[in-house]
Design a protein around this motif. Structure first.
Motif, short mmCIF file in Angstrom:
data_model
loop_
_atom_site.label_atom_id
_atom_site.label_comp_id
_atom_site.label_asym_id
_atom_site.label_seq_id
_atom_site.Cartn_x
_atom_site.Cartn_y
_atom_site.Cartn_z
N GLN A 25 0.83 -1.19 0.00
CA GLN A 25 0.00 0.00 0.00
C GLN A 25 0.87 1.25 0.00
O GLN A 25 2.02 1.23 0.43
CB GLN A 25 -0.93 0.01 1.21
CG GLN A 25 -2.03 -1.02 1.08
CD GLN A 25 -2.95 -0.99 2.26
OE1 GLN A 25 -2.55 -1.32 3.35
NE2 GLN A 25 -4.19 -0.59 2.03
N ILE A 26 0.29 2.32 -0.49
CA ILE A 26 1.00 3.59 -0.63
C ILE A 26 0.46 4.58 0.41
O ILE A 26 -0.71 4.94 0.37
CB ILE A 26 0.83 4.15 -2.05
CG1 ILE A 26 1.44 3.18 -3.05
CG2 ILE A 26 1.44 5.55 -2.16
CD1 ILE A 26 1.14 3.49 -4.49
N SER A 54 5.49 2.88 -2.11
CA SER A 54 4.76 1.97 -1.23
C SER A 54 5.51 1.89 0.11
O SER A 54 6.65 2.35 0.24
CB SER A 54 4.69 0.58 -1.86
OG SER A 54 5.99 -0.01 -1.90
N VAL A 55 4.86 1.28 1.08
CA VAL A 55 5.51 1.05 2.37
C VAL A 55 6.80 0.26 2.14
O VAL A 55 7.84 0.58 2.71
CB VAL A 55 4.56 0.32 3.34
CG1 VAL A 55 5.29 -0.09 4.61
CG2 VAL A 55 3.35 1.19 3.66
N ALA A 56 6.75 -0.77 1.29
CA ALA A 56 7.93 -1.58 1.01
C ALA A 56 9.05 -0.74 0.40
O ALA A 56 10.23 -0.94 0.73
CB ALA A 56 7.56 -2.74 0.07
N ALA A 66 12.76 -0.05 1.87
CA ALA A 66 13.96 -0.32 1.06
C ALA A 66 14.86 0.92 0.97
O ALA A 66 16.08 0.82 1.12
CB ALA A 66 13.57 -0.79 -0.33
N ASP A 67 14.26 2.09 0.74
CA ASP A 67 15.04 3.33 0.63
C ASP A 67 15.76 3.63 1.94
O ASP A 67 16.95 3.98 1.94
CB ASP A 67 14.14 4.51 0.26
CG ASP A 67 13.64 4.46 -1.17
OD1 ASP A 67 14.14 3.63 -1.95
OD2 ASP A 67 12.75 5.26 -1.50
N LEU A 68 15.07 3.51 3.06
CA LEU A 68 15.70 3.81 4.34
C LEU A 68 16.70 2.74 4.75
O LEU A 68 17.71 3.03 5.40
CB LEU A 68 14.64 4.01 5.42
CG LEU A 68 13.83 5.29 5.26
CD1 LEU A 68 12.69 5.35 6.25
CD2 LEU A 68 14.72 6.52 5.40
N SER A 69 16.48 1.50 4.34
CA SER A 69 17.44 0.43 4.61
C SER A 69 18.75 0.66 3.87
O SER A 69 19.82 0.37 4.38
CB SER A 69 16.86 -0.94 4.23
OG SER A 69 15.78 -1.26 5.08
N ARG A 70 18.65 1.20 2.65
CA ARG A 70 19.87 1.54 1.90
C ARG A 70 20.59 2.74 2.55
O ARG A 70 21.81 2.77 2.63
CB ARG A 70 19.54 1.87 0.46
CG ARG A 70 19.35 0.66 -0.42
CD ARG A 70 19.26 1.01 -1.90
NE ARG A 70 18.09 1.83 -2.22
CZ ARG A 70 16.87 1.35 -2.45
NH1 ARG A 70 16.66 0.05 -2.37
NH2 ARG A 70 15.88 2.16 -2.75
#
Length: 93
Positions: free
Chosen positions: A8-9, A54-56, A60-64
């Protein structure tokens, strides 16, 4: 997370606006009835809420960006769940 899935976005609800507040030295979430002063983590997360990611993708962006932070995924999910429960965010399919 019971209310939504990671595909979801999230979008800020109508009437809410994220901005940097130089006097406070932090991001704040403005809404008609007031203001929420955000910590650095919340500002980072909400800064990526653009109505397209999306939440995913946010995870992913913050994990990078922060690869060495343990439990980052769970923290992001928990914040989004709280922000949704507080009616700061709505989630689109």
């Amino acid at each position: 997370m019971s209310d939504f899935n990671q595909q979801q976005i999230p979008i800020l609800r109508r009437g809410f606006r994220l901005q940097w507040e130089p006097v406070q030295g932090c991001h704040v979430l403005l809404y008609p009835e007031g203001m929420v002063k955000l910590n650095e983590s919340a500002g980072e997360i909400l800064g990526l809420v653009d109505g397209e990611r999306s939440v995913a993708q946010i995870i992913a962006d913050l994990s990078r960006k922060f690869p060495d932070v343990p439990g980052l995924n769970e923290d992001i999910l928990a914040f989004i769940e709280v922000a949704h429960a507080q009616f700061w965010l709505q989630l689109e399919a």
